[in-house]
Each structure stands twice: as structure tokens, then as C-alpha cells.
Design a protein around this motif. Structure first.
Motif, PDB file in Angstrom:
ATOM      1  N   CYS A  22       0.850  -1.187   0.000  1.00 49.29           N
ATOM      2  CA  CYS A  22       0.000   0.000   0.000  1.00 49.29           C
ATOM      3  C   CYS A  22       0.888   1.241   0.000  1.00 49.29           C
ATOM      4  O   CYS A  22       2.043   1.188   0.422  1.00 49.29           O
ATOM      5  CB  CYS A  22      -0.895   0.014   1.236  1.00 49.29           C
ATOM      6  N   ARG A  23       0.338   2.342  -0.459  1.00 50.16           N
ATOM      7  CA  ARG A  23       1.070   3.604  -0.501  1.00 50.16           C
ATOM      8  C   ARG A  23       0.610   4.504   0.647  1.00 50.16           C
ATOM      9  O   ARG A  23      -0.591   4.640   0.890  1.00 50.16           O
ATOM     10  CB  ARG A  23       0.855   4.302  -1.845  1.00 50.16           C
ATOM     11  N   PHE A 240       6.157  -8.967  11.316  1.00 48.45           N
ATOM     12  CA  PHE A 240       6.505  -7.608  10.908  1.00 48.45           C
ATOM     13  C   PHE A 240       7.975  -7.272  11.127  1.00 48.45           C
ATOM     14  O   PHE A 240       8.545  -6.480  10.370  1.00 48.45           O
ATOM     15  CB  PHE A 240       5.612  -6.596  11.629  1.00 48.45           C
ATOM     16  N   THR A 241       8.618  -7.862  12.129  1.00 55.36           N
ATOM     17  CA  THR A 241      10.034  -7.557  12.349  1.00 55.36           C
ATOM     18  C   THR A 241      10.943  -8.381  11.440  1.00 55.36           C
ATOM     19  O   THR A 241      12.168  -8.259  11.504  1.00 55.36           O
ATOM     20  CB  THR A 241      10.441  -7.780  13.825  1.00 55.36           C
ATOM     21  N   ASN A 242      10.346  -9.210  10.604  1.00 58.52           N
ATOM     22  CA  ASN A 242      11.110  -9.913   9.568  1.00 58.52           C
ATOM     23  C   ASN A 242      10.694  -9.473   8.163  1.00 58.52           C
ATOM     24  O   ASN A 242      11.163 -10.028   7.169  1.00 58.52           O
ATOM     25  CB  ASN A 242      10.932 -11.428   9.712  1.00 58.52           C
ATOM     26  N   LEU A 243       9.827  -8.465   8.091  1.00 58.61           N
ATOM     27  CA  LEU A 243       9.359  -7.941   6.812  1.00 58.61           C
ATOM     28  C   LEU A 243       9.644  -6.434   6.774  1.00 58.61           C
ATOM     29  O   LEU A 243       8.957  -5.654   7.442  1.00 58.61           O
ATOM     30  CB  LEU A 243       7.855  -8.194   6.653  1.00 58.61           C
ATOM     31  N   PRO A 244      10.665  -5.994   6.024  1.00 64.91           N
ATOM     32  CA  PRO A 244      10.963  -4.564   5.961  1.00 64.91           C
ATOM     33  C   PRO A 244       9.738  -3.736   5.589  1.00 64.91           C
ATOM     34  O   PRO A 244       8.957  -4.120   4.703  1.00 64.91           O
ATOM     35  CB  PRO A 244      12.035  -4.481   4.869  1.00 64.91           C
ATOM     36  N   THR A 245       9.573  -2.627   6.265  1.00 65.00           N
ATOM     37  CA  THR A 245       8.396  -1.783   6.049  1.00 65.00           C
ATOM     38  C   THR A 245       8.270  -1.363   4.596  1.00 65.00           C
ATOM     39  O   THR A 245       7.163  -1.277   4.050  1.00 65.00           O
ATOM     40  CB  THR A 245       8.473  -0.539   6.959  1.00 65.00           C
ATOM     41  N   ARG A 246       9.401  -1.137   3.928  1.00 59.60           N
ATOM     42  CA  ARG A 246       9.352  -0.652   2.541  1.00 59.60           C
ATOM     43  C   ARG A 246       8.762  -1.672   1.576  1.00 59.60           C
ATOM     44  O   ARG A 246       8.420  -1.336   0.443  1.00 59.60           O
ATOM     45  CB  ARG A 246      10.750  -0.233   2.080  1.00 59.60           C
ATOM     46  N   LEU A 247       8.633  -2.928   2.003  1.00 61.00           N
ATOM     47  CA  LEU A 247       8.031  -3.932   1.125  1.00 61.00           C
ATOM     48  C   LEU A 247       6.504  -3.870   1.118  1.00 61.00           C
ATOM     49  O   LEU A 247       5.885  -4.231   0.133  1.00 61.00           O
ATOM     50  CB  LEU A 247       8.481  -5.338   1.521  1.00 61.00           C
ATOM     51  N   TRP A 248       5.925  -3.441   2.246  1.00 53.93           N
ATOM     52  CA  TRP A 248       4.457  -3.433   2.314  1.00 53.93           C
ATOM     53  C   TRP A 248       3.860  -2.021   2.415  1.00 53.93           C
ATOM     54  O   TRP A 248       2.663  -1.841   2.220  1.00 53.93           O
ATOM     55  CB  TRP A 248       3.965  -4.285   3.489  1.00 53.93           C
ATOM     56  N   LEU A 249       4.741  -1.014   2.655  1.00 57.79           N
ATOM     57  CA  LEU A 249       4.268   0.353   2.745  1.00 57.79           C
ATOM     58  C   LEU A 249       5.188   1.252   1.930  1.00 57.79           C
ATOM     59  O   LEU A 249       6.323   1.514   2.304  1.00 57.79           O
ATOM     60  CB  LEU A 249       4.247   0.803   4.220  1.00 57.79           C
TER      61      LEU A 249
END
Length: 252
Positions: A22-23, A240-249
């Protein structure tokens, strides 16, 4: 548009086909987050080893403790070796977010959850002393839950993540059924009628539980909500702590 083209030097996500990013500036970001969480449902049900999240179908819980010190039900309960079916069949109905504060609230519907495992209970129910342990089975249907997620920024290895600081959960349900096999109150029964006694006692306990299901759930709801919140905080924090924020946001 699904994003599966990321190659990271320090944080490696082997499969990103389940990510529906998402953006930040999307005027309908709440709708986007809702759709993303519903889209990932079949992947979460099977488990995502790269995010260290176990399968939701079935969901296996080693231990879940509850303590209720108010009202007509004052008990300490410990549930172990729990197997739950149905949690992976959730639907995110509504999302409200404030991503500057990393705050996400959501309404969740689950048609049916069945659980089984072992239990230990000590305390008082309706002024009657209770001490029991054994095996249990439950079925809950038409569940609606409100989850409030409080995130925090986490920096690691040059990447930004959303840690989960706290989750609060509240829930309602339309129907509940219980069945327990008590091991304590039949251990010292002697004589040829032991099996008959066991059957009558077990029937009485189960009848009481099911006749008073709504009242018992209402009394135990705060304690249950707290325990469930702690459980899913651990689950979501791993993801979430294994998924960089830039991948989903996305920022642009």
C-alpha cells in the motif's frame, strides 16, 4: 499491483508474492490494508517460515494462561497442548489506521473456531469452589473481534521495520459449546459404580458449562482477551520484524 521483485542485500524474503503493498499517501489506504490482509490469508494459513510465523491451520499453542479475579467467575486457568481449527478463515471487515503513529485498528470476523487440548482450573464459580484438570473441547461460532495494534519503529541492519508494542483484543460470539473430561474428581472414587459416577459427574459438568455458556464467556472475556492479545502480539511481531516496512508500505 503485487510486488515480487525485491532482492535485499541484508534482509532476504524468499517469496514476496503474498505482499500486496500500500502507498502511504493513498486516500483509500484503509481499504488497501484491509485487502492486503485478506489477500495474505491463504499464505498465513499455511505458515510463512521466512517470516517465522507458524501455520494458522491448525494453530498450535503450547500454553495459554488466564486469570479472572472479578465477578462470579474467579479462577486461574492454564490451557496446554492446544490445537485450534478455523482461525485461518478470518475476514478483515474494516480497518482504521494512523501510519504516522504505526497504529492499526481492525474489525475481524471468523465463522467458527474449534479447539481441543488440556486444562487446569482452580478457583470459584458462582461461589462454588472448583478444582479440575483434564481434557477440553470447545466450539465458538459467529465471532466478531476488534483488534487494536500499537506499533513502534525498529531499525536493524540498515532496514526499517514495524515492531508490535501492544495489541488489545475484544470479541463477541453468537454461540459456544463446551465439553470437558475431568480427571481430578473421579480419581478417588471406589467401588463397582465408578464408571457410572464418572459418567454422571462428567454429564453434570458439561451440562452446567453449556447451560451457562454466555454468562461464563462474558465473565471470562477480559481475561481471555488479554491472553489472546499477548499470543497474537508475539505472532504478528515475528512477522513484521522480519518484513521490511518498505516492502508493504510504499513512500511514493
Amino acid at each position: 499491483m503485487f510486488n515480487d521483485r525485491f532482492v535485499l542485500p541484508l534482509i532476504f524474503v524468499p517469496t514476496a508474492s503474498y505482499i500486496h503493498p500500500c502507498r502511504r499517501n493513498d486516500p483509500e489506504i484503509n481499504k488497501c490494508i484491509r485487502n492486503s490482509l485478506n489477500f495474505v490469508k491463504p499464505y498465513v494459513a499455511r505458515g510463512l517460515p521466512e517470516l517465522k510465523t507458524p501455520p494458522l491451520e491448525p494453530l498450535r499453542i503450547e500454553e495459554l494462561a488466564m486469570e479472572n479475579n472479578a465477578g462470579a467467575v474467579r479462577i486461574k486457568a492454564l490451557f496446554t497442548d492446544i490445537v485450534a481449527l478455523g482461525a485461518g478463515n478470518y475476514t478483515i471487515k474494516e480497518v482504521r489506521s494512523d501510519l504516522k503513529k504505526l497504529r492499526i485498528d481492525m474489525s475481524i470476523g471468523i465463522p467458527r473456531v474449534e479447539t481441543r487440548g488440556k486444562y487446569e482450573v482452580i478457583g470459584n464459580v458462582l461461589l462454588l469452589p472448583v478444582r479440575s484438570n483434564g481434557e477440553f473441547w470447545t466450539e465458538f461460532s459467529d465471532i466478531t473481534a476488534i483488534a487494536k495494534i500499537y506499533g513502534k519503529a525498529v531499525e536493524r541492519d540498515g532496514e526499517s521495520f514495524m515492531g508490535i508494542e501492544k495489541i488489545t483484543v475484544d470479541f463477541t460470539m453468537k454461540n459456544a459449546r463446551f465439553k470437558v473430561k475431568d480427571h481430578v474428581n473421579t480419581q478417588n472414587v471406589l467401588g463397582t459404580n465408578r464408571s457410572s459416577y464418572h459418567s454422571v459427574l462428567g454429564e453434570a459438568i458439561n451440562q452446567f458449562l453449556n447451560q451457562n455458556a454466555n454468562e461464563l464467556i462474558q465473565e471470562m472475556r477480559p481475561a481471555a482477551s488479554q491472553s489472546i492479545g499477548k499470543l497474537f502480539r508475539k505472532f504478528l511481531n515475528e512477522a513484521f520484524t522480519n518484513l521490511p516496512t518498505r516492502l508493504w508500505l510504499l513512500d511514493d
